[in-house]
Design a protein around this motif. Sequence first.
Motif, PDB file in Angstrom:
ATOM      1  N   SER A 191      38.869  41.138  39.223  1.00  0.00           N
ATOM      2  CA  SER A 191      37.568  40.501  38.993  1.00  0.00           C
ATOM      3  C   SER A 191      37.548  39.070  39.510  1.00  0.00           C
ATOM      4  O   SER A 191      38.593  38.438  39.699  1.00  0.00           O
ATOM      5  CB  SER A 191      37.213  40.521  37.504  1.00  0.00           C
ATOM      6  OG  SER A 191      38.016  39.612  36.790  1.00  0.00           O
ATOM      7  N   THR A 192      36.338  38.574  39.699  1.00  0.00           N
ATOM      8  CA  THR A 192      36.146  37.199  40.176  1.00  0.00           C
ATOM      9  C   THR A 192      35.923  36.218  39.026  1.00  0.00           C
ATOM     10  O   THR A 192      35.743  35.027  39.254  1.00  0.00           O
ATOM     11  CB  THR A 192      34.930  37.146  41.109  1.00  0.00           C
ATOM     12  OG1 THR A 192      33.767  37.621  40.406  1.00  0.00           O
ATOM     13  CG2 THR A 192      35.154  38.005  42.341  1.00  0.00           C
TER      14      THR A 192
ATOM     15  N   PHE B 175      37.323  46.631  44.698  1.00  0.00           N
ATOM     16  CA  PHE B 175      37.499  47.459  43.505  1.00  0.00           C
ATOM     17  C   PHE B 175      36.189  48.114  43.050  1.00  0.00           C
ATOM     18  O   PHE B 175      36.200  48.928  42.130  1.00  0.00           O
ATOM     19  CB  PHE B 175      38.080  46.630  42.355  1.00  0.00           C
ATOM     20  CG  PHE B 175      39.515  46.238  42.554  1.00  0.00           C
ATOM     21  CD1 PHE B 175      40.534  47.103  42.211  1.00  0.00           C
ATOM     22  CD2 PHE B 175      39.830  45.001  43.106  1.00  0.00           C
ATOM     23  CE1 PHE B 175      41.857  46.751  42.403  1.00  0.00           C
ATOM     24  CE2 PHE B 175      41.153  44.629  43.300  1.00  0.00           C
ATOM     25  CZ  PHE B 175      42.170  45.512  42.950  1.00  0.00           C
ATOM     26  N   GLN B 176      35.070  47.761  43.668  1.00  0.00           N
ATOM     27  CA  GLN B 176      33.783  48.310  43.225  1.00  0.00           C
ATOM     28  C   GLN B 176      33.675  49.803  43.495  1.00  0.00           C
ATOM     29  O   GLN B 176      33.115  50.552  42.695  1.00  0.00           O
ATOM     30  CB  GLN B 176      32.634  47.549  43.897  1.00  0.00           C
ATOM     31  CG  GLN B 176      32.521  46.110  43.435  1.00  0.00           C
ATOM     32  CD  GLN B 176      31.393  45.358  44.125  1.00  0.00           C
ATOM     33  OE1 GLN B 176      30.565  45.948  44.830  1.00  0.00           O
ATOM     34  NE2 GLN B 176      31.363  44.038  43.948  1.00  0.00           N
ATOM     35  N   ASP B 177      34.219  50.271  44.618  1.00  0.00           N
ATOM     36  CA  ASP B 177      34.192  51.708  44.896  1.00  0.00           C
ATOM     37  C   ASP B 177      35.133  52.464  43.964  1.00  0.00           C
ATOM     38  O   ASP B 177      34.834  53.591  43.545  1.00  0.00           O
ATOM     39  CB  ASP B 177      34.598  51.969  46.350  1.00  0.00           C
ATOM     40  CG  ASP B 177      33.526  51.532  47.341  1.00  0.00           C
ATOM     41  OD1 ASP B 177      32.353  51.448  46.916  1.00  0.00           O
ATOM     42  OD2 ASP B 177      33.860  51.255  48.498  1.00  0.00           O
TER      43      ASP B 177
ATOM     44  N   MET C  13      31.582  40.659  30.329  1.00  0.00           N
ATOM     45  CA  MET C  13      31.563  41.402  31.577  1.00  0.00           C
ATOM     46  C   MET C  13      32.539  40.815  32.603  1.00  0.00           C
ATOM     47  O   MET C  13      32.751  39.598  32.651  1.00  0.00           O
ATOM     48  CB  MET C  13      30.156  41.391  32.170  1.00  0.00           C
ATOM     49  CG  MET C  13      29.075  41.923  31.249  1.00  0.00           C
ATOM     50  SD  MET C  13      29.274  43.670  30.820  1.00  0.00           S
ATOM     51  CE  MET C  13      29.047  44.439  32.432  1.00  0.00           C
ATOM     52  N   LEU C  14      33.095  41.707  33.416  1.00  0.00           N
ATOM     53  CA  LEU C  14      33.981  41.321  34.515  1.00  0.00           C
ATOM     54  C   LEU C  14      33.318  41.674  35.844  1.00  0.00           C
ATOM     55  O   LEU C  14      33.221  42.861  36.200  1.00  0.00           O
ATOM     56  CB  LEU C  14      35.318  42.053  34.419  1.00  0.00           C
ATOM     57  CG  LEU C  14      36.145  41.863  33.149  1.00  0.00           C
ATOM     58  CD1 LEU C  14      37.416  42.709  33.226  1.00  0.00           C
ATOM     59  CD2 LEU C  14      36.494  40.401  32.942  1.00  0.00           C
ATOM     60  N   PRO C  15      32.795  40.715  36.598  1.00  0.00           N
ATOM     61  CA  PRO C  15      32.298  41.015  37.956  1.00  0.00           C
ATOM     62  C   PRO C  15      33.478  41.424  38.843  1.00  0.00           C
ATOM     63  O   PRO C  15      34.472  40.688  38.950  1.00  0.00           O
ATOM     64  CB  PRO C  15      31.684  39.686  38.409  1.00  0.00           C
ATOM     65  CG  PRO C  15      31.463  38.892  37.154  1.00  0.00           C
ATOM     66  CD  PRO C  15      32.558  39.308  36.219  1.00  0.00           C
ATOM     67  N   LEU C  16      33.388  42.578  39.463  1.00  0.00           N
ATOM     68  CA  LEU C  16      34.516  43.129  40.215  1.00  0.00           C
ATOM     69  C   LEU C  16      34.552  42.604  41.644  1.00  0.00           C
ATOM     70  O   LEU C  16      33.512  42.370  42.267  1.00  0.00           O
ATOM     71  CB  LEU C  16      34.422  44.657  40.242  1.00  0.00           C
ATOM     72  CG  LEU C  16      34.532  45.365  38.891  1.00  0.00           C
ATOM     73  CD1 LEU C  16      34.313  46.856  39.081  1.00  0.00           C
ATOM     74  CD2 LEU C  16      35.889  45.096  38.243  1.00  0.00           C
TER      75      LEU C  16
ATOM     76  N   LYS D 190      29.677  47.460  40.004  1.00  0.00           N
ATOM     77  CA  LYS D 190      29.862  46.094  40.472  1.00  0.00           C
ATOM     78  C   LYS D 190      30.490  45.205  39.413  1.00  0.00           C
ATOM     79  O   LYS D 190      31.008  44.132  39.724  1.00  0.00           O
ATOM     80  CB  LYS D 190      28.524  45.503  40.914  1.00  0.00           C
ATOM     81  CG  LYS D 190      27.963  46.169  42.166  1.00  0.00           C
ATOM     82  CD  LYS D 190      26.695  45.478  42.630  1.00  0.00           C
ATOM     83  CE  LYS D 190      26.181  46.101  43.920  1.00  0.00           C
ATOM     84  NZ  LYS D 190      24.939  45.412  44.397  1.00  0.00           N
ATOM     85  N   GLU D 191      30.426  45.637  38.152  1.00  0.00           N
ATOM     86  CA  GLU D 191      31.039  44.890  37.062  1.00  0.00           C
ATOM     87  C   GLU D 191      31.413  45.847  35.951  1.00  0.00           C
ATOM     88  O   GLU D 191      30.848  46.937  35.827  1.00  0.00           O
ATOM     89  CB  GLU D 191      30.110  43.780  36.557  1.00  0.00           C
ATOM     90  CG  GLU D 191      28.734  44.236  36.157  1.00  0.00           C
ATOM     91  CD  GLU D 191      27.823  43.078  35.810  1.00  0.00           C
ATOM     92  OE1 GLU D 191      28.115  41.941  36.231  1.00  0.00           O
ATOM     93  OE2 GLU D 191      26.822  43.311  35.105  1.00  0.00           O
ATOM     94  N   LEU D 192      32.394  45.429  35.135  1.00  0.00           N
ATOM     95  CA  LEU D 192      32.878  46.257  34.046  1.00  0.00           C
ATOM     96  C   LEU D 192      32.708  45.528  32.721  1.00  0.00           C
ATOM     97  O   LEU D 192      32.948  44.315  32.632  1.00  0.00           O
ATOM     98  CB  LEU D 192      34.366  46.579  34.230  1.00  0.00           C
ATOM     99  CG  LEU D 192      34.768  47.680  35.203  1.00  0.00           C
ATOM    100  CD1 LEU D 192      36.296  47.795  35.230  1.00  0.00           C
ATOM    101  CD2 LEU D 192      34.155  49.022  34.803  1.00  0.00           C
TER     102      LEU D 192
END
Length: 454
Positions: free
Chosen positions: A310-311, A363-365, A356-359, A370-372
Motif C-alpha cells: 500500500s501507499t 497489487f490492484q489486480d 483503508m489501505l490504498p493499494l 484499488k484499496e483494502l
Amino acid sequence: MLKTIATAILTFCTAYLFGQQDLPDTLPAPKKDFWHSKTVNISLAPAGFFAASALTWNQRGEVRKFRNRYIPTFRHHYDDYLQYLPAVTVFGLNAAGVKGKHTVKRAFVSYAFSAVIMGSIVNTIKYTAKVERPDGSSNNSFPSGHTANSFMNASFLHKEYGQYRNPLYSVGAYAASTATAIGRQMNNRHWISDVLAGAGIGILSTEVGYLIADQVFKDRGARPILHKDPIPVDGKPSFVEMRIGFAVMTSKDLMKHHSDVYATNGFNLGVEGAWFFHRNIGVGAEFAFTSFPINDNNAGFDDPDIPIISTGHYTQPMGVRYLHAGPFFNYPLPRNWFITGKFLAGTSVGAEGNIMLPLREEFQDIFQAKELPYIRYKPERAFGWSSGLGIMKRIGRNLGLKAYTNYFHSKHDFKFDIIHDVDQNGHVSFSDLATEKISFNHITFGLALTAILW
C-alpha cells in the motif's frame, strides 16, 4: 446521510413558505423595522442557503465520501425531469380551470423574468468559478443548474398556488426540488455546496422575477385574495426546524494529544420539532447526524507487509445519528426575540467504517481492488442524551432565525476486526481484534431556520 440532508432542505423550504407573510397584528402593532422589511422577507431563505453553501464548502468532500461508501454505483437520472414538475403543475392547473394567484399571462411573464435571471446567474458563476465536478467530467460544477431550476420552479408553484390556495402545493413543490437536489449528489454530479447555492439562486431568481413583474403589471392580472389567516396574540410556538453547523469533539478518547487517531472538526445536520401545550413548554423530538473526519497520520502498524502493498492508509469518517425526544422550552423576550432550550434523550447509532489501505498499482489486480479495508470498526447502538440553547429572532409571521449550541453525549462499544483473508474473488474476511468503549461527546453550534406553527 443523504436522507438527512433531504429532510433538512425540505424543512428549510417549509419554514420559508410559512414565513412568506407579514408579522401578526398584535397589540401594540410592531414597527416596520429592517427585520420586517420586504428586502429581508425575500432574501432571507436565499441568504440562508448561500450561508449553508459556504459552511459546507470545506466539508463537501466528507459528505461525498458517504455517497461513495454506500451508493457508489447509483445512476438514476430522474432529476433531469423532476426539476420541471412544479412549473408544469402551474400551467396544468390553469389549463384545468384551477385559478392561481395571477392570470396565466402575468404568471408566464413572472416565470420568464425568473428564468432569465436564474440562467444568467448560474452560467456566469459556472464558467467563472470553474469548479470541477465530483465525477471529474467537467469544470462547471458550482452552482448546480438543475437545483437552481428546480427551486425556481418550486417557488413559482409556491407563489401561484401555495400562497394563494393551500400550503400543501408548496410542500409538494419543495419536496420535488429537494429530491432533484439530492439526485444531483447521488448521481455524483454535484457537491453539497453546489446544490445549496443552486437552491438559493433559484428562490432568489423567482423573488426578483416577481418584483419586476409587479412593477410592469401593477394590479393587473392579480386575482382577489381568497382568505386571510391571522394568528392569535398569545399563540403556543409549536415548530419544525432545520439546522446546520459545526461540530467539535470534547471526548478525550478522540481528541488530539490524547490519541494517535483523533477526530478533527466536523459537521452536524439536524431536524427537530415540538408541540407546545403551553406558551413556554412543549414536547418533541430531534433527528440529528454528526460526522467527524479522522486524522490517523500518527498511527502505525506492526504488519511489515503494509508498506509493501500500500501507499499509506486513511480512516473513514466516524458518524453517529441520534433520535432523541423530550421537553422543549421557549421564553419570549421583547421585540420578537425568544430564548429556546431543550433536554432530550434516546438512542444513538454509530456508522461502521474502515481503516483503508490504498493499494500500489501492481497489487490492484491481485486483490481485484484499488484499496483494502485493513481494520473495520463498528460502534454498537447506545443510550444518548442531548441538550441545547438558542436565541431566535422572529422575522416573519411563521419564520424564525436562530443561533444555537447543542451538546451530545453518548458512549459506544466499538468492535474492531482486522483483515484475515482475501479470496480469489476479492471478498474480504475479518477476524476479531478488540472491543473498546469510546465516548462520542461533542458540541455543535450554527444556524437554524424555524417554521413556527401557531
